[in-house]
Design a protein around this motif. Structure first.
Motif, PDB file in Angstrom:
ATOM      1  N   LEU A   2      27.624  48.473  37.009  1.00 32.17           N
ATOM      2  CA  LEU A   2      29.036  48.136  37.087  1.00 32.17           C
ATOM      3  C   LEU A   2      29.180  46.928  38.014  1.00 32.17           C
ATOM      4  O   LEU A   2      28.809  46.991  39.188  1.00 32.17           O
ATOM      5  CB  LEU A   2      29.812  49.325  37.675  1.00 32.17           C
ATOM      6  N   VAL A   4      31.510  44.632  40.115  1.00 31.19           N
ATOM      7  CA  VAL A   4      32.860  44.707  40.686  1.00 31.19           C
ATOM      8  C   VAL A   4      33.304  43.322  41.127  1.00 31.19           C
ATOM      9  O   VAL A   4      32.593  42.652  41.875  1.00 31.19           O
ATOM     10  CB  VAL A   4      32.879  45.677  41.887  1.00 31.19           C
ATOM     11  N   HIS A  29      31.909  45.338  29.433  1.00 32.51           N
ATOM     12  CA  HIS A  29      33.158  46.074  29.183  1.00 32.51           C
ATOM     13  C   HIS A  29      34.104  45.823  30.355  1.00 32.51           C
ATOM     14  O   HIS A  29      33.842  46.320  31.457  1.00 32.51           O
ATOM     15  CB  HIS A  29      32.894  47.583  29.069  1.00 32.51           C
ATOM     16  N   ILE A  31      37.090  46.388  32.827  1.00 29.84           N
ATOM     17  CA  ILE A  31      37.932  47.516  33.232  1.00 29.84           C
ATOM     18  C   ILE A  31      38.862  47.052  34.339  1.00 29.84           C
ATOM     19  O   ILE A  31      38.496  47.033  35.514  1.00 29.84           O
ATOM     20  CB  ILE A  31      37.086  48.683  33.801  1.00 29.84           C
ATOM     21  N   GLY A  40      31.825  46.900  33.194  1.00 33.93           N
ATOM     22  CA  GLY A  40      30.746  47.833  32.880  1.00 33.93           C
ATOM     23  C   GLY A  40      29.750  47.162  31.948  1.00 33.93           C
ATOM     24  O   GLY A  40      30.131  46.320  31.127  1.00 33.93           O
ATOM     25  N   THR A  42      26.650  47.896  29.173  1.00 28.93           N
ATOM     26  CA  THR A  42      25.921  48.888  28.383  1.00 28.93           C
ATOM     27  C   THR A  42      24.872  48.175  27.546  1.00 28.93           C
ATOM     28  O   THR A  42      24.916  46.947  27.371  1.00 28.93           O
ATOM     29  CB  THR A  42      26.846  49.688  27.454  1.00 28.93           C
TER      30      THR A  42
ATOM     31  N   LEU C   2      33.667  55.239  39.452  1.00 25.30           N
ATOM     32  CA  LEU C   2      33.049  55.328  38.149  1.00 25.30           C
ATOM     33  C   LEU C   2      32.387  56.701  38.052  1.00 25.30           C
ATOM     34  O   LEU C   2      31.507  57.033  38.843  1.00 25.30           O
ATOM     35  CB  LEU C   2      31.990  54.231  37.999  1.00 25.30           C
ATOM     36  N   HIS C  29      39.097  55.384  31.952  1.00 24.64           N
ATOM     37  CA  HIS C  29      38.654  54.397  30.958  1.00 24.64           C
ATOM     38  C   HIS C  29      37.251  54.780  30.516  1.00 24.64           C
ATOM     39  O   HIS C  29      36.304  54.666  31.300  1.00 24.64           O
ATOM     40  CB  HIS C  29      38.595  52.983  31.574  1.00 24.64           C
ATOM     41  N   ILE C  31      33.670  54.424  28.958  1.00 25.05           N
ATOM     42  CA  ILE C  31      32.738  53.318  28.688  1.00 25.05           C
ATOM     43  C   ILE C  31      31.435  53.905  28.167  1.00 25.05           C
ATOM     44  O   ILE C  31      30.566  54.296  28.934  1.00 25.05           O
ATOM     45  CB  ILE C  31      32.394  52.519  29.970  1.00 25.05           C
ATOM     46  N   PRO C  32      31.273  53.980  26.862  1.00 25.36           N
ATOM     47  CA  PRO C  32      30.033  54.564  26.335  1.00 25.36           C
ATOM     48  C   PRO C  32      28.856  53.623  26.552  1.00 25.36           C
ATOM     49  O   PRO C  32      29.014  52.400  26.515  1.00 25.36           O
ATOM     50  CB  PRO C  32      30.333  54.735  24.849  1.00 25.36           C
ATOM     51  N   GLY C  33      27.667  54.166  26.842  1.00 22.35           N
ATOM     52  CA  GLY C  33      26.456  53.363  27.036  1.00 22.35           C
ATOM     53  C   GLY C  33      25.327  53.930  26.208  1.00 22.35           C
ATOM     54  O   GLY C  33      25.534  54.808  25.377  1.00 22.35           O
ATOM     55  N   GLN C  34      24.099  53.419  26.421  1.00 23.26           N
ATOM     56  CA  GLN C  34      22.973  53.914  25.633  1.00 23.26           C
ATOM     57  C   GLN C  34      22.305  55.114  26.268  1.00 23.26           C
ATOM     58  O   GLN C  34      21.650  55.899  25.608  1.00 23.26           O
ATOM     59  CB  GLN C  34      21.945  52.801  25.432  1.00 23.26           C
ATOM     60  N   THR C  42      41.150  53.799  37.208  1.00 23.29           N
ATOM     61  CA  THR C  42      41.984  52.771  37.829  1.00 23.29           C
ATOM     62  C   THR C  42      43.303  53.410  38.248  1.00 23.29           C
ATOM     63  O   THR C  42      43.649  54.507  37.827  1.00 23.29           O
ATOM     64  CB  THR C  42      42.265  51.596  36.876  1.00 23.29           C
ATOM     65  N   VAL C  65      34.043  52.505  44.165  1.00 24.88           N
ATOM     66  CA  VAL C  65      34.044  51.054  44.019  1.00 24.88           C
ATOM     67  C   VAL C  65      34.875  50.414  45.126  1.00 24.88           C
ATOM     68  O   VAL C  65      34.481  49.426  45.733  1.00 24.88           O
ATOM     69  CB  VAL C  65      34.589  50.667  42.629  1.00 24.88           C
TER      70      VAL C  65
END
Lengths: 348, 348, 348, 348
Positions: A2, A4, A29, A31, A40, A42, C2, C29, C31-34, C42, C65
């Motif tokens: 992530l 920032v 991504h 945010i 973010g 990925t 996060l 929010h 946030i899909p990843g692998q 937020t 964060v």
């Protein structure tokens, strides 16, 4: 990962970061938040290093999300790894007890203690041929001479030999007489040595470095597995802290943490971990109760006369009492502890 | 050494300790007290290890009095050692500034930064060919290829090359193109490597281990001097503490302490010491004000694109401003700072 | 914040986390990843605690964060805070030098050293009336008697008095004779005391706790500002590490880090920071070179006879030489250093 | 105390040190050596501070021999101290288990968990009314309201209440509803508070400070005993180290060390010690196996919804399994563990 960024970072700065991410082959991504803007990432299969982004204008922080280790990870291999040493499993239900003197001090000494320990029920003998020492003027071990004795002891007693390898030059010689190659705390990040023990197949006992985090320790193991040698046993032996009354601070927290993160077996060295013989029994029991797969303990016939580490060595009589306790403790921990019953005379 | 015993220890126990002392060739001095009985030992020329006595019945403690190091000690050699590297002194009044990228990233990159740094006035170039990294999957340096570039850079610019040697196998190759052999923090107690750099005569930059006490660091230097190589430069680069907001905790206390205990030069690495580029100038000035003999600083043309340590690298423009400040600071510290003025073209 | 979840977490688990976020009044929010699924949060104005989420099924980690501090933050107030103590600014270009004995040992002693220091040019006098000590049997300060002397010294010399307040009970009395209230390292997280000094308006010198991170230290200051007292001066005095050769490890990295994070002034205590008098000058210069706003230094007429901290105290003659050096160093650091020139006799 | 001097120190310097020793009422013993001259001191009944001598010309070091603590020392009282809390012994063969939520979060919550824990067999309930927190914006406990609930819970369930006292002002109120007064880690060296709890007679649970050495911890206990209150229970709760993967490093070495040095009972807090609920069972068993007299464990009905420390809290069901294990472990450690069998209804 992530990234920032400042909320008021110019659009160009945000785009520059997103382009860097895309160039690396990953997906950004965005945010938006009330105080910070986060991006973010990925698509990465391994941990990204924060420094890839920290120098971009507008970036405040870069926070890794994925763990850096792979082959040693329990995500990678959910079942416990069991390392077999001459037919004896390490990392299974059976507790592994390694005992012996800090150093091989002579043929007679190592032969005597080996027979004594075998009689008490031990299956693994420790004993240093090469001793890395803080001072160049301290006893450094009997080296090749000691290796000869260890080999003889193995032949005569059938005990499995655990001994330290301190450099790549002497690795072939040490490997010849060792059943388990110990990599010492000071060498935990000697990557040339890690690569060398990773390139052969003898089991490796990897001690945690004095100031190594658990993550760094697992990454050191990752070097060995990455070389193709999956036979790694981790060994917690105490870390360096501000506490002056003990030689090290034995970090038993590491036992459940390692069990969660990794499939590798972990044993504990209470002798170095507390550094004083009259604390060794307490910390041995504590280690097994914390879930360790075994122990490595310094035992000496006459600790006051030992050439090194005498102060933290148990006498055989005291050590025997510890094994009796371990026999009681094992079933409570869903473990077994089977003493060596092979008759010494027969082996001869 | 002072052996502290229980006041009510049986006479036989006291005599046993005194006999051990005599057998070692030293003289025991009994000092009765109100709470404890102490036995002073004299006649020893080097530090005794407490464990020699701690296991005797009745003994409570054994307290060393003599420091363990010899050849590195200011007692042994009261004057500052000055190491000469290609005609340039280190440890003299003149400040030593070593600068360059973390890694050699290519022929063009190292050549460019070398010329830039030389123009700014630097005489020593750093650049890693072999990079010990926590992860086996991280960039490990361009190795032999990088050594070729470093050699070429030296020939073309006349800059003195400081580069890391990570094992005994590659030592001869590295020594060929290095003017100063750097032993990294992780290898500070790799005694085989210390013995190898002690057996040759190139100057050695010995970084302090992450969890090494000042005494252990000096003992590591003692290994090198004991091998016959007196050309050792110490380098403080930060130690590991609980503080998470900086990569390491730069221990500038070490500078006056080393100056008191040892005759060896000490330089400081503020880049690793604070681990973030915008703190490097402050810590560089602090190091010199604390009495350091010089600095080793990471400088990169484009830190955001560096393959390693970009986050802690200065851009050349920022680095130049630091040198300007050092020029002002040097005379206050009774130091000189003379920039490299040799014309690059002439050297070619 | 996060929240990191398993990639294969059941949909219900993901929704449960998102509902918790919404209930707290924030926005999730996804946030899909692998390898992992992350949920960004937020809408929060202050740092969320990871533990809010760590116990939910499927959650692997929760990463903050936003920084937790507000009023002390440079984000909140970009300009340096300048604290005025009796007309003398702290945190401005002018360097602040506080000097004096560890403890007030008697009327004559404190009067003598005050006049001596004033003559040398000092404007701030330190001196402990209450001395928190590790042992209940050690000298604990002359308490109220000492406060009387400090008040008299202030009246007679015009020096600003910096003295420690150790509890809320004695705060009113100490505040009467102090110009700056010192909160000691051991009390850095004594929140009742922080609230009490926050509820009044005398400037507070807040020492960093022995094992306090920079973030915790700023949060302790936040308690005081949150109480309405914005007159806080931070003081780095060394942290606890494994290094045994110095009393503490002076963390000068903290100076540039604090300057980046906060608008509050920061001074350095080299006496406790290195703990041995012959290192104090070096570390004083280093602190100013690192960007500190001033120093607090232990000075004693006869250190060998001091009731506490004699070993780390400078004699006035040595201290005067340090001030001479500081005069030279100040302009290089874009600082001024103006000695106290008020004639002592006139003040009387 | 051993004062170490230079071998070539002028006679006058040696005599000056010997006179200082005599003036203090002690006897100097000169011990000449080959490298150093040592002067042993006898006649002192308590530890001398090295600084008394370090500033004398010619003195290199001053090494304390006697331990600084008295009343807490096993030398002073060889038998284990047993503290009786409402008829229940702590420090005896019986294991002491304290359990409950981090904070009292409401009347219903504390009443529910109290009954649940009692049913499981617990005799001591923990629950914070005052919560010292790093941030002034975090939940600080329900304070007096919580005290009311705790008192009611005690009356209704008969459970012994362990709750934190954070300052001298609230001590009388807290003492009214507490059976054991907890002094938190951050207050371990808040000497005003130590004196206040030493001046009353309720048992005190003294947590080890985050960066406190074992010696400093025992000295903090010494303050309480010196005030006349001998009812002190020590509590190891983890120390601060470089390891980031756990909240603290639980120092179980402290258990056998404390047992050797002191007669006071020691219990362990595995919840803070490892800081993550799924490590608590392992560290609880390890603590008892190391010889601890008991445990203090955070248990919450719904950890995910806890106002504080939810991440390290066990659910009652998991906690019950731990107690079952402890029942098996106790006899191996020559301990007893008797569950609370008093019927809750009858107490009402």
């Amino acid at each position: 990962m992530l990234v920032v960024m400042k909320l008021d970072a110019p659009r160009a700065d945000v785009e520059r970061v997103k382009e860097k991410i895309k160039k690396l082959g990953y997906t950004p991504h965005e945010i938006p938040g009330q105080e910070r803007l986060a991006i973010g990432i990925t698509g990465n299969r391994e941990k990204l290093e924060p420094e890839l982004f920290l120098n971009f204008p507008g970036v405040l922080d870069a926070i890794p999300v994925t763990k850096p280790f792979k082959l040693v990870s329990r995500d990678f291999k959910p079942d416990n790894s069991v390392i077999t040493v001459n037919g004896e499993p390490v990392g299974d239900r059976e507790l592994t007890i390694i005992a012996g003197p800090c150093s091989v001090e002579g043929r007679q000494q190592i032969m005597d203690i080996a027979f004594t320990l075998k009689e008490i029920g031990v299956k693994f003998l420790r004993g240093g041929a090469y001793k890395p020492r803080t001072s160049p003027y301290s006893f450094q071990g009997y080296k090749t001479e000691a290796l000869v004795y260890l080999k003889e002891v193995r032949d005569v007693t059938g005990l499995r030999i655990v001994t330290e390898v301190k450099d790549t030059e002497t690795l072939p010689m040490v490997a010849e007489c060792a059943d388990v190659l110990q990599v010492g705390a000071r060498n935990m990040q000697n990557y040339s040595l890690l690569e060398a023990v990773g390139a052969q197949r003898k089991p490796v006992l990897l001690k945690r470095g004095m100031a190594a985090t658990i993550e760094e320790w697992l990454m050191a193991a990752e070097y060995i597995l990455n070389g193709g040698n999956y036979n790694v046993i981790l060994c917690e032996r105490g870390i360096r802290t501000f506490e002056p009354s003990t030689r090290n601070t034995l970090d038993l927290n590491a036992v459940p943490i390692i069990k969660k993160l990794s499939h590798l077996p972990i044993i504990v060295d209470p002798s170095h971990g507390i550094g004083v013989w009259d604390g060794v029994v307490a910390m041995s029991l504590a280690a097994i109760a914390a879930g360790a797969d075994g122990l490595i303990i310094e035992v000496h016939q006459d600790p006051a006369m030992a050439l090194s580490d005498g102060y933290q060595s148990l006498k055989p009589s005291k050590f025997k009492l510890l094994l009796d306790k371990l026999e009681q403790l094992a079933p409570i921990m869903n473990r077994t502890f089977t003493r060596n019953t092979v008759n010494a005379e027969i082996v001869q």
